[in-house]
Design a protein around this motif. Structure first.
Motif, PDB file in Angstrom:
ATOM      1  N   PRO A   1      60.934  25.507  37.378  1.00  0.00           N
ATOM      2  CA  PRO A   1      61.711  26.425  36.543  1.00  0.00           C
ATOM      3  C   PRO A   1      61.953  25.911  35.124  1.00  0.00           C
ATOM      4  N   LEU A   2      62.180  24.606  34.969  1.00  0.00           N
ATOM      5  CA  LEU A   2      62.395  24.067  33.628  1.00  0.00           C
ATOM      6  C   LEU A   2      61.130  24.142  32.779  1.00  0.00           C
ATOM      7  N   PHE A   3      59.978  23.905  33.380  1.00  0.00           N
ATOM      8  CA  PHE A   3      58.725  24.045  32.633  1.00  0.00           C
ATOM      9  C   PHE A   3      58.500  25.503  32.241  1.00  0.00           C
ATOM     10  N   GLU A   4      58.839  26.422  33.119  1.00  0.00           N
ATOM     11  CA  GLU A   4      58.669  27.843  32.812  1.00  0.00           C
ATOM     12  C   GLU A   4      59.585  28.271  31.672  1.00  0.00           C
ATOM     13  N   ALA A   5      60.815  27.779  31.673  1.00  0.00           N
ATOM     14  CA  ALA A   5      61.747  28.133  30.596  1.00  0.00           C
ATOM     15  C   ALA A   5      61.326  27.490  29.274  1.00  0.00           C
TER      16      ALA A   5
ATOM     17  N   THR B   1      58.406  26.777  28.127  1.00  0.00           N
ATOM     18  CA  THR B   1      57.186  27.338  27.544  1.00  0.00           C
ATOM     19  C   THR B   1      57.237  28.863  27.415  1.00  0.00           C
ATOM     20  N   ALA B   2      58.383  29.450  27.682  1.00  0.00           N
ATOM     21  CA  ALA B   2      58.474  30.920  27.759  1.00  0.00           C
ATOM     22  C   ALA B   2      58.016  31.606  26.481  1.00  0.00           C
ATOM     23  N   ASN B   3      58.406  31.077  25.328  1.00  0.00           N
ATOM     24  CA  ASN B   3      58.088  31.743  24.062  1.00  0.00           C
ATOM     25  C   ASN B   3      56.656  31.495  23.599  1.00  0.00           C
ATOM     26  N   LEU B   4      55.912  30.701  24.358  1.00  0.00           N
ATOM     27  CA  LEU B   4      54.504  30.452  24.050  1.00  0.00           C
ATOM     28  C   LEU B   4      53.579  31.283  24.927  1.00  0.00           C
ATOM     29  N   ARG B   5      54.169  32.036  25.848  1.00  0.00           N
ATOM     30  CA  ARG B   5      53.368  32.793  26.811  1.00  0.00           C
ATOM     31  C   ARG B   5      53.616  34.282  26.658  1.00  0.00           C
ATOM     32  N   ARG B   6      52.539  35.065  26.824  1.00  0.00           N
ATOM     33  CA  ARG B   6      52.699  36.523  26.764  1.00  0.00           C
ATOM     34  C   ARG B   6      53.553  37.023  27.922  1.00  0.00           C
ATOM     35  N   ASN B   7      53.269  36.514  29.095  1.00  0.00           N
ATOM     36  CA  ASN B   7      54.019  36.897  30.289  1.00  0.00           C
ATOM     37  C   ASN B   7      54.708  35.657  30.849  1.00  0.00           C
ATOM     38  N   SER B   8      56.019  35.651  30.816  1.00  0.00           N
ATOM     39  CA  SER B   8      56.783  34.518  31.307  1.00  0.00           C
ATOM     40  C   SER B   8      57.698  34.959  32.449  1.00  0.00           C
ATOM     41  N   PRO B   9      57.852  34.125  33.486  1.00  0.00           N
ATOM     42  CA  PRO B   9      58.796  34.459  34.555  1.00  0.00           C
ATOM     43  C   PRO B   9      60.235  34.587  34.070  1.00  0.00           C
ATOM     44  N   THR B  10      60.547  34.018  32.886  1.00  0.00           N
ATOM     45  CA  THR B  10      61.925  34.077  32.394  1.00  0.00           C
ATOM     46  C   THR B  10      62.193  35.310  31.521  1.00  0.00           C
ATOM     47  N   ALA B  11      61.218  36.218  31.416  1.00  0.00           N
ATOM     48  CA  ALA B  11      61.391  37.408  30.584  1.00  0.00           C
ATOM     49  C   ALA B  11      62.340  38.398  31.245  1.00  0.00           C
ATOM     50  N   VAL B  12      63.196  39.002  30.430  1.00  0.00           N
ATOM     51  CA  VAL B  12      64.114  40.046  30.860  1.00  0.00           C
ATOM     52  C   VAL B  12      64.055  41.165  29.826  1.00  0.00           C
ATOM     53  N   ASP B  13      64.073  42.406  30.276  1.00  0.00           N
ATOM     54  CA  ASP B  13      64.060  43.538  29.353  1.00  0.00           C
ATOM     55  C   ASP B  13      65.475  43.775  28.835  1.00  0.00           C
ATOM     56  N   THR B  14      65.768  43.219  27.672  1.00  0.00           N
ATOM     57  CA  THR B  14      67.114  43.364  27.106  1.00  0.00           C
ATOM     58  C   THR B  14      67.328  44.729  26.460  1.00  0.00           C
ATOM     59  N   ASP B  15      66.284  45.572  26.411  1.00  0.00           N
ATOM     60  CA  ASP B  15      66.399  46.901  25.803  1.00  0.00           C
ATOM     61  C   ASP B  15      66.916  47.955  26.775  1.00  0.00           C
ATOM     62  N   ARG B  16      66.949  47.619  28.046  1.00  0.00           N
ATOM     63  CA  ARG B  16      67.329  48.637  29.034  1.00  0.00           C
ATOM     64  C   ARG B  16      68.761  49.099  28.807  1.00  0.00           C
ATOM     65  N   GLY B  17      68.940  50.410  28.780  1.00  0.00           N
ATOM     66  CA  GLY B  17      70.282  50.956  28.617  1.00  0.00           C
ATOM     67  C   GLY B  17      70.865  51.496  29.895  1.00  0.00           C
ATOM     68  N   ASP B  18      70.105  51.421  30.990  1.00  0.00           N
ATOM     69  CA  ASP B  18      70.552  52.032  32.239  1.00  0.00           C
ATOM     70  C   ASP B  18      70.982  51.008  33.282  1.00  0.00           C
ATOM     71  N   ARG B  19      71.144  49.755  32.867  1.00  0.00           N
ATOM     72  CA  ARG B  19      71.564  48.748  33.831  1.00  0.00           C
ATOM     73  C   ARG B  19      73.080  48.668  33.898  1.00  0.00           C
ATOM     74  N   GLY B  20      73.573  47.905  34.874  1.00  0.00           N
ATOM     75  CA  GLY B  20      74.999  47.727  35.045  1.00  0.00           C
ATOM     76  C   GLY B  20      75.584  46.791  34.012  1.00  0.00           C
ATOM     77  N   PRO B  21      76.897  46.643  33.993  1.00  0.00           N
ATOM     78  CA  PRO B  21      77.565  45.776  33.015  1.00  0.00           C
ATOM     79  C   PRO B  21      77.202  44.309  33.200  1.00  0.00           C
ATOM     80  N   LEU B  22      77.229  43.584  32.086  1.00  0.00           N
ATOM     81  CA  LEU B  22      76.817  42.187  32.062  1.00  0.00           C
ATOM     82  C   LEU B  22      77.828  41.366  31.279  1.00  0.00           C
ATOM     83  N   LEU B  23      78.275  40.267  31.873  1.00  0.00           N
ATOM     84  CA  LEU B  23      79.152  39.309  31.205  1.00  0.00           C
ATOM     85  C   LEU B  23      78.434  37.976  31.097  1.00  0.00           C
TER      86      LEU B  23
END
Length: 265
Positions: free
Chosen positions: A172-176, A178-200
């Motif tokens: 997991p640390l290696f994946e995190a 190198t995340a910004n060097l990879r097109r598809n990373s396991p650590t990617a999250v869609d921060t644009d979604r407007g239909d998800r539940g609340p987040l703190l």
């Protein structure tokens, strides 16, 4: 109907760290679960003696394990995660599997670019060797004191190390990292979604492992994408915040936030 809360631990800490939270939340009417990561033993001692079981486990495998548990529940739960558990919680929320999420010092998702020196030092026991990507790694007591216990007394840090720490997969640390060097990373999250539940998102001002600037950048990613997320900062806390002597403050504030977000049972 009773609402379920799924607690997700991070690297180097066993799921038993959540027991005080589980007891408190169940007293308040929630049903709780604290699943183990793939390869974890049922106890701290069992996990320490079976390190090979967690070899080469990554973010996707951990997320999928929790997703399967959640899919067996009658309703979408609340997820509460710490460190890499906070990253997993965001991925579960992104998949639409959680009603809401609380992320304490969450490991950076793809798009976070802050790399403070303390984060690098905390990650060094794993990232110092590429071979560690496929190994399990245990922290020494001194490494734990720097990465987790710097905001508490040396005695308390030593006690937490004795009671809660386990070897964890390096992947997991290696994946995190190198995340910004990879097109598809396991650590990617869609921060644009407007239909998800609340987040703190919760930041700890003295955290060496996930410094507050990392959490603030995560918060800004959600803001730029149009997805709402709330940010709370505890200036005097470190990475041990959810399971050290001050855990109750975070737990009570989390319960209050859930009440205010319409997620109480």
């Amino acid at each position: 109907m009773t609402k379920t809360v799924v607690f997700i631990h991070g690297l180097w800490i066993h799921s038993v760290s959540w027991l005080p939270w589980q007891q408190l939340f169940e007293e308040r009417g929630y049903h709780t679960l604290a699943p183990d990561w793939p390869g974890d033993g049922r106890s701290v001692d069992e996990t320490r003696t079976s390190q090979a079981a967690a070899l080469d486990v990554g973010v996707d495998e951990i997320t999928d394990t929790h997703a399967r548990i959640i899919e067996g529940l009658p309703d979408a739960p609340i997820v509460v995660g710490h460190s890499f558990g906070g990253l997993i919680a965001q991925k579960l929320l992104d998949r639409g599997l959680a009603a809401g999420a609380v992320c304490i010092s969450p490991a950076p998702i793809k798009g976070v670019r802050a790399v403070p020196l303390s984060l690098l030092r905390s990650s060094f026991p794993v990232l110092k060797s590429p071979a560690n990507r496929h190994r399990t790694i245990a922290l020494t007591e001194r490494q734990f004191a720097y990465s987790f216990g710097n905001a508490i007394s040396p005695g308390e840090s030593a006690e937490l190390y004795r009671r809660l720490t386990i070897p964890s997969p390096g992947r997991p640390l290696f994946e995190a990292s190198t995340a910004n060097l990879r097109r598809n990373s396991p650590t990617a999250v869609d921060t644009d979604r407007g239909d998800r539940g609340p987040l703190l998102l919760i930041a700890a001002g003295q955290d060496h492992t996930v410094p507050a600037v990392v959490v603030r950048q995560t918060h800004r990613l959600y803001g730029r994408g149009g997805g709402s997320a709330q940010l709370r900062n505890y200036d005097d806390r470190g990475h041990s915040a959810p399971f050290d002597h001050g855990w109750r403050e975070l737990a009570d504030d989390t319960l209050a936030w859930l009440d205010g977000s319409g997620l109480k049972p």
